[in-house]
Design a protein around this motif. Structure first.
Motif, short mmCIF file in Angstrom:
data_model
loop_
_atom_site.label_atom_id
_atom_site.label_comp_id
_atom_site.label_asym_id
_atom_site.label_seq_id
_atom_site.Cartn_x
_atom_site.Cartn_y
_atom_site.Cartn_z
N ASP A 158 0.88 -1.17 0.00
CA ASP A 158 0.00 0.00 0.00
C ASP A 158 0.91 1.21 0.00
O ASP A 158 1.41 1.64 1.05
CB ASP A 158 -0.90 -0.02 1.23
CG ASP A 158 -1.89 1.14 1.29
OD1 ASP A 158 -1.61 2.18 0.66
OD2 ASP A 158 -2.91 1.02 1.99
N GLU A 164 -13.99 -5.33 -6.66
CA GLU A 164 -14.40 -4.44 -5.57
C GLU A 164 -15.79 -3.87 -5.80
O GLU A 164 -16.57 -3.69 -4.86
CB GLU A 164 -13.37 -3.33 -5.41
CG GLU A 164 -13.45 -2.60 -4.09
CD GLU A 164 -12.24 -1.71 -3.88
OE1 GLU A 164 -12.39 -0.48 -4.03
OE2 GLU A 164 -11.15 -2.24 -3.58
N ARG A 208 -17.30 -2.55 2.79
CA ARG A 208 -18.26 -1.77 3.57
C ARG A 208 -18.53 -2.52 4.86
O ARG A 208 -19.00 -3.65 4.85
CB ARG A 208 -19.55 -1.55 2.78
CG ARG A 208 -20.56 -0.66 3.51
CD ARG A 208 -21.65 -0.18 2.57
NE ARG A 208 -21.15 0.78 1.58
CZ ARG A 208 -20.96 2.07 1.82
NH1 ARG A 208 -21.22 2.57 3.03
NH2 ARG A 208 -20.52 2.87 0.88
N THR A 253 -8.22 -4.50 -0.57
CA THR A 253 -9.51 -4.09 -1.09
C THR A 253 -10.11 -3.08 -0.12
O THR A 253 -9.49 -2.71 0.89
CB THR A 253 -10.45 -5.30 -1.28
OG1 THR A 253 -11.64 -4.86 -1.92
CG2 THR A 253 -10.79 -5.94 0.05
N VAL A 254 -11.30 -2.62 -0.45
CA VAL A 254 -12.09 -1.77 0.45
C VAL A 254 -13.43 -2.46 0.65
O VAL A 254 -14.08 -2.84 -0.33
CB VAL A 254 -12.28 -0.35 -0.13
CG1 VAL A 254 -13.21 0.47 0.76
CG2 VAL A 254 -10.93 0.35 -0.28
N ASP A 309 -8.60 -5.26 8.97
CA ASP A 309 -8.42 -3.82 8.80
C ASP A 309 -6.97 -3.58 8.36
O ASP A 309 -6.03 -4.01 9.04
CB ASP A 309 -8.73 -3.08 10.10
CG ASP A 309 -8.68 -1.57 9.94
OD1 ASP A 309 -7.63 -1.03 9.56
OD2 ASP A 309 -9.70 -0.92 10.25
N ARG A 310 -6.80 -2.90 7.25
CA ARG A 310 -5.47 -2.74 6.68
C ARG A 310 -4.54 -1.91 7.58
O ARG A 310 -3.32 -2.10 7.57
CB ARG A 310 -5.59 -2.07 5.32
CG ARG A 310 -4.39 -2.26 4.41
CD ARG A 310 -4.52 -1.45 3.14
NE ARG A 310 -5.77 -1.68 2.43
CZ ARG A 310 -6.16 -0.97 1.37
NH1 ARG A 310 -5.38 0.02 0.91
NH2 ARG A 310 -7.31 -1.22 0.77
N ARG A 357 -19.60 1.90 6.83
CA ARG A 357 -18.51 2.74 6.34
C ARG A 357 -17.54 1.91 5.51
O ARG A 357 -17.44 0.69 5.68
CB ARG A 357 -17.77 3.41 7.51
CG ARG A 357 -17.05 2.46 8.43
CD ARG A 357 -16.47 3.16 9.64
NE ARG A 357 -15.70 2.26 10.49
CZ ARG A 357 -14.38 2.11 10.41
NH1 ARG A 357 -13.69 2.82 9.53
NH2 ARG A 357 -13.76 1.26 11.21
N LYS A 358 -16.84 2.59 4.61
CA LYS A 358 -15.84 1.92 3.79
C LYS A 358 -14.52 1.81 4.56
O LYS A 358 -14.01 2.81 5.05
CB LYS A 358 -15.63 2.68 2.48
CG LYS A 358 -16.84 2.61 1.54
CD LYS A 358 -16.53 3.29 0.23
CE LYS A 358 -17.70 3.15 -0.74
NZ LYS A 358 -17.41 3.82 -2.04
N VAL A 359 -14.01 0.59 4.64
CA VAL A 359 -12.80 0.33 5.43
C VAL A 359 -11.72 -0.25 4.52
O VAL A 359 -11.96 -1.26 3.84
CB VAL A 359 -13.09 -0.66 6.58
CG1 VAL A 359 -11.81 -0.92 7.37
CG2 VAL A 359 -14.18 -0.13 7.48
N PRO A 360 -10.52 0.37 4.46
CA PRO A 360 -9.41 -0.26 3.75
C PRO A 360 -9.09 -1.60 4.41
O PRO A 360 -8.87 -1.67 5.63
CB PRO A 360 -8.26 0.74 3.91
CG PRO A 360 -8.92 2.03 4.27
CD PRO A 360 -10.14 1.67 5.05
N ALA A 361 -9.06 -2.66 3.63
CA ALA A 361 -8.95 -4.00 4.19
C ALA A 361 -7.90 -4.81 3.45
O ALA A 361 -7.43 -4.42 2.37
CB ALA A 361 -10.30 -4.71 4.12
#
Length: 632
Positions: A259, A449, A327, A324-325, A349-350, A331-335
């Protein structure tokens, strides 16, 4: 062409990293090939690398498992001999080749394997300067090599004339027991390489160090050891000082995800040595068999999440993680998604490594081997069921097409320890299901995604693993692999339990399947058998059994998932929404690799697969790169 393409922001038609984007999602926005016309795909060219070993011309067979890159208007790939080849994307004609001249007479237990190269563009260099655009190769003999993407010549300003050694910090390095089989990761001007360490030979194997280099100069930037050896290292408190000092491996042999925005690199680590005995490394064993997040620029530890405690099953993290991201709670969570040979899927959780879906520690079977202390619990995701399915194999469930095979398989299961997943190795033999081919192996996952879908191939083959005290003679069973495990009280034999008459696995089919997981809920959206076992063509219903798969899927905005990797030497396309098979084409050999797709400068979309066979799956080696496209 965007100057950012090699830095992680691919143009629509490019495939500039192993997983297309540095996060490894393997998603292409191309739509020229779609659900309506995919049935018309045809082979338009085939390129033969010339690099092939069947174990007679050289002591080690070759595995052509590369996923090519496409950027700078050129296809780039590596072979099992570690040669790098550049091809014309429309015709497959060779533009240049580079040979690092590895010693092909060294016996390498893991095979002659290279799964690809990496690319980087130095946007600060003059526009036409040599090596502004670079291809990086990590070799089987522990070198990191930088090449000019235009000419294939060494970048002489990188390290020592274009080559950096990756042997730093390794003592008693034995040829063939350490090297690199996966492409490097490149993030913000830093090149990061893991390593492949031979399995099962014993306690005294190389350390699983991860190395980082400056992409421009080749200067070493940092080194990270997955085993915490100093009191100041995170995770050290879970080790005894003696165990931490002597334990090796836990290396990162599969593909690394990055990332760039967050300056994070995500390392999928493997088992401490040796794989099947942990009496000399007691406790959970952080940070082995984990997803570990480090600062890419410094190597500083950020977080780790362990998928398997105290690994006794060769359940290393073979599948590359994918970013990925999702929901989550509105809420949208970077994962980051991580799947294991166990068949479990973890979504973390990223930024913190905390699971986004619940995971619980459950009791698992204890070891009955003197000296071994299996860890009492293992992590079980709750939202997503095990992708393998039911991992218990009672004798009554034994599979076979003849009464003799059913009876033999039932007897074999009844005589072994068979207590479900995480049954430890025993002297009488233990059923391990899934076996070390997975679950999810190095083929990994693809993520759409927009649809919130994760697609992965899942193997459903068992293993029968037995411990042999060192003072007892070893008498092999047919088809049994042997692990010496020097330095431990036990050697190990392992084999796939099959019926004696037809040689079919003792577990109920399917033996391999393609699975789609809804990343919004964690539930399985659909699953279908994939592939066919060789020799079953005349058996009614065998087309629904599937086969073991080595090699992963990709997804496109044409509504398709492409995958090869099966034992019937074919590549397939599936409807991403339903799992319906829409297209299948024969390959000249096993396609044990992950395909890719790109749009050439003339506007045509291609789908490419390396059909190189697999010594692991018993498929003959080949050297063919096969391209498919729609007819003009």
């Amino acid at each position: 062409m965007s100057t950012e393409s090699a830095l992680g922001f691919p143009n629509d038609g490019e495939w500039p990293a192993y997983g297309r984007d540095p996060g490894g999602a393997r998603h292409s926005p191309l739509t020229q090939i779609d659900r309506d016309n995919v049935s018309r795909l045809q082979n338009v060219w085939t390129f033969h690398t010339g690099d092939i070993s069947d174990g007679r011309n050289h002591p080690t067979p070759s595995n052509f498992e590369a996923t090519p890159l496409y950027l700078f208007g050129t296809l780039y790939l590596s072979t099992g001999f570690d040669r790098v080849i550049a091809l014309d994307p429309d015709t497959g004609a060779q533009r240049w080749a580079f040979d690092p001249k590895i010693n092909l007479d060294v016996r390498r237990p893991g095979g002659l394997t290279s799964r690809g190269v990496a690319a980087w563009e130095d946007i600060w260099a003059p526009a036409h300067a040599p090596c502004r655009r670079r291809i990086f190769l990590a070799t089987l003999d522990a070198r990191l090599i930088a090449l000019d993407a235009l000419t294939g010549k060494l970048c002489t300003d990188f390290a020592d004339g274009g080559t950096a050694s990756v042997k730093g910090g390794l003592d008693d390095l034995e040829a063939g027991h350490f090297g690199m089989t996966s492409p490097p990761a490149v993030v913000n001007g830093v090149v990061i390489v893991g390593s492949s360490v031979v399995d099962g030979v014993g306690v005294a194997v190389p350390k699983g160090l991860v190395h980082a280099f400056d992409a421009r100069t080749g200067a070493a930037k940092w080194t990270w050891d997955p085993i915490p050896r100093r009191p100041s290292d995170p995770g050290y408190d879970a080790w005894s000082p003696k165990d931490a000092a002597r334990t090796r491996a836990a290396n990162v042999w599969t593909v690394i995800a990055v990332d760039a925005k967050r300056d994070l690199v995500f390392l999928p680590t493997s088992s401490p040595a040796p794989d099947y005995y942990g009496g000399l490394r007691k406790g959970p064993g952080p940070h082995a068999d984990s997803i570990v997040a480090l600062r890419a620029s410094t190597g500083k530890f950020v977080w780790a999440y362990q998928l398997v405690h105290h690994n006794l099953w060769d359940y290393d993290i073979a599948a590359p993680p994918a970013l990925t991201v999702v929901r989550h709670h509105g809420r949208k969570v970077p994962a980051i998604a991580a799947a294991g040979k166990t068949g479990f899927l973890f979504v973390l959780d990223r930024e913190t490594g905390v699971p986004l879906f619940p995971v619980e520690e459950r009791p698992v079977p204890a070891s009955d081997l003197p000296g071994e202390e299996a860890y009492a619990t293992q992590p079980f995701p709750i939202a997503t069921p095990n992708l393998v399915g039911d991992t218990t194999i009672p004798p009554a469930s034994a599979f076979g097409l003849t009464p003799g095979d059913v009876a033999a398989c039932a007897r074999l299961i009844a005589e072994a320890r068979s207590e479900g997943i995480f049954t430890p190795v025993s002297r009488r033999g233990s059923i391990q299901f899934p076996g070390p081919v997975g679950g999810v192996n190095w083929g990994g996952m693809a993520i759409d995604e927009a649809r919130g879908l994760l697609i992965t191939a899942v193997n459903r083959l068992p293993d029968l693993v037995r411990a042999i005290p060192r003072d007892e003679a070893y008498v092999p069973f047919p088809g049994e692999a042997f692990y010496e495990q020097t330095g431990t009280p036990y050697r190990v034999g392992r084999r796939v339990p099959v019926g004696p008459e037809l040689g079919l696995p003792c577990t109920q089919p399917p033996f391999g399947k393609l699975v789609a997981v809804d990343l919004g809920t964690g539930r399985i959206r659909w699953e279908v058998p994939v592939g066919r076992l060789p020799g079953t063509e005349q058996i009614p219903g065998a087309e629904r059994w599937g086969s073991a798969t080595l090699g992963g899927p990709i997804v496109t905005d044409g509504g398709l998932a492409f995958i090869a990797g099966t034992m019937d030497d074919a590549i397939r396309a599936f409807d991403i929404d339903t799992g319906k098979e829409l297209w299948k084409a024969p390959l000249p050999a096993g396609g044990q690799a992950t395909p890719m797709t790109y749009r050439s400068p003339h506007g045509k979309q291609f789908v490419i697969i390396a059909a190189g066979g697999s010594t692991f799956l018993g498929r003959p080696p080949s050297d063919a790169l096969v391209a498919f496209a729609l007819p003009d």
